[in-house]
Design an enzyme around this catalytic site. Structure first.
Site, PDB file in Angstrom:
ATOM      1  N   HIS A  89       1.475 -12.920  19.145  1.00  0.00           N
ATOM      2  CA  HIS A  89       2.108 -14.240  19.043  1.00  0.00           C
ATOM      3  C   HIS A  89       2.463 -14.519  17.583  1.00  0.00           C
ATOM      4  CE1 HIS A  89       2.001 -18.600  20.802  1.00  0.00           C
ATOM      5  NE2 HIS A  89       3.042 -18.392  20.038  1.00  0.00           N
TER       6      HIS A  89
ATOM      7  N   HIS B  42      -1.134 -13.903  15.523  1.00  0.00           N
ATOM      8  CA  HIS B  42      -2.441 -13.722  16.133  1.00  0.00           C
ATOM      9  C   HIS B  42      -2.245 -13.062  17.493  1.00  0.00           C
ATOM     10  CE1 HIS B  42      -1.475 -17.471  18.369  1.00  0.00           C
ATOM     11  NE2 HIS B  42      -2.303 -16.985  19.272  1.00  0.00           N
TER      12      HIS B  42
ATOM     13  N   ASP C 226      -3.670 -12.722  21.672  1.00  0.00           N
ATOM     14  CA  ASP C 226      -4.358 -13.425  22.759  1.00  0.00           C
ATOM     15  C   ASP C 226      -4.781 -12.409  23.818  1.00  0.00           C
ATOM     16  OD1 ASP C 226      -3.979 -16.380  22.094  1.00  0.00           O
ATOM     17  OD2 ASP C 226      -1.911 -15.664  22.018  1.00  0.00           O
TER      18      ASP C 226
ATOM     19  N   LYS D 189      21.827  14.133  40.533  1.00  0.00           N
ATOM     20  CA  LYS D 189      21.516  13.093  39.545  1.00  0.00           C
ATOM     21  C   LYS D 189      20.938  11.893  40.290  1.00  0.00           C
ATOM     22  CE  LYS D 189      23.317  10.756  35.477  1.00  0.00           C
ATOM     23  NZ  LYS D 189      22.480   9.571  35.716  1.00  0.00           N
TER      24      LYS D 189
ATOM     25  N   GLU E 147      24.280   9.569  42.800  1.00  0.00           N
ATOM     26  CA  GLU E 147      24.996   9.186  41.588  1.00  0.00           C
ATOM     27  C   GLU E 147      25.854  10.305  41.028  1.00  0.00           C
ATOM     28  OE1 GLU E 147      24.060   6.949  37.310  1.00  0.00           O
ATOM     29  OE2 GLU E 147      22.450   7.907  38.440  1.00  0.00           O
TER      30      GLU E 147
END
Length: 492
Positions: free
Chosen positions: A43, A55, A57, A198, A346
């Site tokens: 954070h 700090h 958490d 693929k 694909e």
């Protein structure tokens, strides 16, 4: 008498209309998780005009919420060191997947990211003493959280990480995968090539060592916690240490990879992951073997690596060694491509039979021949919608990096989204005050644009590139978590 609401303090400190954090309504029952999720958030909060305070958490799932401690200097990763751990309010379980920017001026305003996440087991839990074992990327082994006589809390690592004797993995854990260049089928020298289908999923290297598996995406991120159904892969290797290359896919009702179905699993590390894995598990399609029992196989030719991979017999409902086809007769590549089209896949990847594995390389030895034209993109902003999308995202503003490394505009996409995809996308965007694009955008785009930090990578299908460097008729396919934004360039 109704039981007290464990999230009452959390809700009282936050305005759901102003914060990006999850704020479940007070009348919503607490979810029933598995009680084994942990997450550590990093954070960053503003400090003065130019500085910031950092700090960490620590949050542990318990009784339907995340029990939380603020650890100013971060959890210790070596035994024998105590760190201050300040109990904070319980957080909702949804917070285990949260990362983003909390608006300045709101409680906890600043940037929040996931520093570590995974599973834990509680050995002891009472009012003054919590002993747990972590299975994360950074936190592993036994830890204790304990209250001192002055009522403050500390966290301490109890044991050293185990030292694994030889054999070692054989290749570095941060090894980047080999990449394929876009090209055509090698029709003139078919006999020198092998062919694979693929697969439409997320690339991942699986490092199996001492009975544990670590999954690393193409970006280098550890994605082990996102796919718990693959954690038993070491059992299939029957005691072998190995590093394998493959694709994590989600199958549709006809047994075909569906990139859209995989979207809900990306960027997830919270307690919902176990439920999602049970409801719609992913499959790991393995197509290369990079190391075995401490021996690096990177320098071996493709055929030798495939033969040793095939000999391992990796077959189950959650992982399987994919087929490959040797070009031992003219037209084999055409046949494999026709089969890929017929089955809605694909495309095809052609690999030279004598090629070594070149980590991070995108050279001529591997060629991908796509049935679908797709392009990775970075989200740099959005424009508001109308009608059913009024008040939210209507289209995304997309960019790529040019040959000078500049982030340039590539057009916008407003089709291919589901309502759920848009709802899940919005909290992941980090607002900024100015355009992130290096080039000037048309007035009709900038007049109502909302700019965001260029951090999220997605993929679109499209028909062609225009002369102005814009994607023609793009359609959103979904987010990607296997590619860093800086590596997104125009794919030839």
């Amino acid at each position: 008498m109704a039981a007290p609401d464990p999230l009452a303090t959390y809700r009282a400190k936050r305005d759901p209309a102003r914060t990006a954090e999850p704020v479940p309504p007070p009348d919503q029952p607490l979810p029933a998780g598995n009680g084994d999720t942990f997450v550590v958030h990093e954070h960053h909060t503003p400090r003065g005009r130019t500085g910031e305070r950092v700090h960490w958490d620590l949050r542990l799932e318990r009784d339907g919420v995340l029990k939380s401690w603020a650890v100013p200097k971060g959890p210790p990763t070596q035994p024998g060191l105590n760190r201050l751990a300040v109990p904070t309010e319980d957080h909702p379980l949804e917070y285990a997947s949260f990362s983003g920017t909390i608006t300045a001026g709101e409680y906890g305003g600043g940037r929040v990211s996931i520093w570590d996440a995974g599973r834990y087991a509680a050995e002891k839990w009472d009012d003054d003493h919590v002993t747990v074992s972590f299975d994360g990327r950074r936190l592993t082994g036994r830890y204790v959280l304990f209250r001192l006589p002055d009522r403050t809390w500390n966290v301490r690592k109890l044991d050293a990480d185990p030292v694994v004797d030889e054999p070692v993995a054989g290749v570095p854990e941060d090894l980047p995968p080999m990449l394929a260049a876009i090209g055509e089928l090698p029709r003139r020298d078919d006999l020198r090539w092998g062919y694979e289908f693929k697969w439409d999923g997320v690339r991942a290297l699986a490092h199996v060592r001492a009975g544990r598996v670590r999954l690393r995406a193409r970006s280098g991120n550890d994605v082990t916690a996102s796919y718990p159904e693959l954690h038993r892969l070491p059992e299939a290797l029957a005691g072998h240490d190995a590093v394998v290359d493959g694709e994590v896919v989600a199958m549709d009702g006809r047994g075909r990879p569906d990139f859209g179905l995989l979207q809900g699993r990306m960027h997830r590390t919270g307690p919902e992951v176990a439920r999602m894995a049970a409801a719609a598990p992913v499959t790991y399609l393995v197509f290369d073997l990079l190391a075995l029992d401490g021996e690096s196989l990177l320098g071996l030719p493709y055929t030798a690596r495939r033969e040793r991979l095939d000999a391992l017999g990796l077959v189950s409902d959650r992982w399987v060694t994919t087929p490959w086809f040797r070009g031992d007769a003219p037209g084999v590549g055409d046949q494999v491509q026709a089969a890929s089209l017929e089955n809605g896949l694909e495309g095809v990847v052609a690999k030279r039979l004598d090629s070594p594995y070149r980590p991070g390389g995108r050279g001529p030895d591997w060629r991908k021949v796509k049935n679908i034209r797709a392009q990775s993109v970075v989200v740099g902003g959005w424009r508001p919608g109308a009608g059913r999308r009024a008040g939210g995202i209507g289209s995304l503003l997309l960019g790529v990096h040019d040959d000078r490394g500049r982030f340039v505009f590539a057009g916008h996409v407003g089709t291919g989204f589901t309502a759920r995809a848009l709802a899940e996308l919005e909290p992941l965007l980090t607002p900024r005050s100015s355009s992130p694009f290096a080039d000037a955008l048309p007035r009709e785009v900038t007049r109502d644009a909302h700019w965001v930090e260029p951090l999220l990578v997605g993929e679109v299908a499209y028909t062609e590139w225009t002369r102005e460097g814009r994607l023609r008729h793009p359609s959103w396919r979904g987010l990607r978590d296997d590619l860093p934004p800086a590596q997104v360039v125009v794919e030839p």
